[in-house]
Design an enzyme around this catalytic site. Structure first.
Site: not given
Length: 474
Positions: A326-328, A355
């Site tokens: 996952y990332c922003t 996220i």
């Protein structure tokens, strides 16, 4: 005469056919125009999100840029700023907008695509954003587009529509975040401490958009890794909790250390990278054989090739059965999962929308997210529901800082924080102090004459040139 100069400035922005006459009139009073441009207090920002101008009818972008606000401008209005009869319409009148349409939104978007002629989009896209008072940052590269912009909902939608007129960029992945009324006021210039620009707490500078050309829309440093060709499996926010709660799943945070420091998913692995381009080497170290150990095994070999292979296998960490990343907002995971697949990982998943989408859709009571999510604008961080968080930004290193960090002796507003104080020289700190003084005085780095030669200096240079020419003639 200052009113004449202000009116002339308005007409410049209105694109009126009467521009020539006004220029002739205003030229008779140079002192008034110099007074206006030298005194930032005279530059009044708009008291509402309504643009100050619209494009001429013959503009190539008029279909997208024409203001949706009822705009009527007459010669007398330009001189007196009062309503007058016999208006000259500059755009078709529209019904008044609802309050919701005037509220600001922040939209992050991206799309990987085969886009070799990306540079052709830069100029018209930047012009459109400026005309619609849409601010933020956009990156164009041969592999696609990546951006985050702020403006009224209608203006932002027009920009996104314009981008997607190119078939290759249709289907942008978008995440929308609200803007609080307080941020809106600052964004529109309602700040007495910032006469030339929006306050430093605004999501973006209200009058500024950057459209940059780069080699990659997110820098991994590996051109052969292409999310267009292969990418991991998307997992919706609603299914994410079940996936990362599975003991056979290794959850990896693809972001950098200054982001993971303020928030992560429960049980996630932190690669502790300084930049995204460090991620491939971290994967090599974690999941590939140690080259030094293999070389040592070859030097020390005393048995068959079978024993050598056995030693190498022992030094190689076991690949996890399943990886969830996952990332922003999801863009870094597109490349990261593509890279992982190229390295032989079989089950690779990533959080769709990142996220931000998770915080938007999943209630806090059901969430496995801990902390706040760093964002790349002046909101600094957001919480569940995408409301602004509690962290501020150190303008010396662009890292998030907490209230406790700002109590530390290394903290100096606009200069340094506990995370960058020891890495900065005194010369760097003094330059930062000078920039901060400029911002406090003018609301913009460099002051009102940024990019221009000061009048006094220009007059001095011209006088010196005249004296030099006179001497040469003598």
């Amino acid at each position: 005469m200052p009113m004449l100069s202000i009116s002339y400035h308005m007409m410049l922005r209105c694109g009126s056919p009467l521009l020539l006459a006004l220029r002739m009139l205003s030229s008779s009073s140079p002192s008034s125009s110099s007074l206006f441009f030298s005194n930032p207090k005279l530059y009044h920002l708009p008291s509402s999100p309504q643009p100050l101008f619209v494009l001429p009818f013959n503009s190539p972008l008029s279909g997208f840029c024409a203001s949706s606000h009822p705009q009527r401008m007459t010669l007398s209005m330009c001189f007196s700023a009062t309503t007058a009869a016999d208006p000259i319409p500059t755009s078709d009148p529209h019904p008044p907008h609802s309050p919701d349409s005037q509220s600001l939104v922040v939209v992050s978007f991206y799309k990987f695509a085969d886009f070799p002629d990306h540079a052709d989009l830069r100029k018209p896209l930047k012009q459109l954003c400026q005309d619609l008072y849409v601010s933020g940052g956009i990156i164009l590269a041969p592999e696609g587009i990546n951006g985050s912009i702020c403006g009224t909902r209608e203006s932002v939608e027009r920009v996104l529509m314009f981008i997607q007129t190119d078939d290759r960029l249709k289907g942008l992945r978008q995440i929308e975040s609200p803007v609080s009324p307080e941020q809106e006021a600052i964004h529109h210039g309602h700040s007495s401490s910032s006469p030339l620009a929006a306050g430093e707490d605004a999501p973006f500078r209200w009058d500024h958009v950057r459209v940059k050309l780069k080699k990659e829309i997110v820098t991994l440093g590996m051109p052969d890794v292409s999310p267009i060709e292969k990418v991991g499996k998307y997992v919706s926010p609603g299914d994410w909790n079940a996936l990362i709660s599975d003991p056979d799943t290794v959850v990896i945070d693809v972001r950098n250390n200054y982001e993971t420091r303020i928030g992560m998913f429960k049980g996630a692995v932190d690669p502790c990278t300084i930049a995204f381009r460090d991620f491939p080497s971290w994967v090599e170290e974690q999941f590939q054989p140690d080259a030094a150990n293999v070389e040592h095994a070859e030097m020390e070999k005393e048995g068959s090739n079978e024993s050598i292979n056995e030693d190498a296998e022992i030094s190689k960490p076991k690949m996890p059965k399943r990886v969830a990343m996952y990332c922003t907002g999801g863009i870094r995971c597109e490349k990261a999962t593509s890279f992982m697949l190229s390295k032989g990982f079989e089950e690779v998943y990533h959080l769709k929308g990142g996220i931000l989408k998770y915080l938007e859709e999943i209630p806090k009571t059901e969430s496995l997210w801990e902390g706040e999510c760093f964002v790349f604008d002046k909101r600094v961080a957001v919480e569940h529901g995408l409301i602004q968080g509690n962290f501020k930004l150190c303008y010396g290193c662009k890292q998030p800082v907490s209230d406790a960090d700002m109590e530390a002796p290394e903290w100096e507003y606009g200069v340094s924080c506990p995370y960058c104080y020891s890495t900065k020289s005194e010369e760097e700190k003094e330059r930062a102090r000078a920039r901060q003084r400029q911002f406090e005085a003018w609301g913009i780095i460099g002051g009102p004459d940024k990019g221009r030669r000061p009048a006094a200096k220009a007059d001095s240079i011209k006088s010196d040139q005249i004296q030099t020419n006179d001497s040469a003639s003598a």
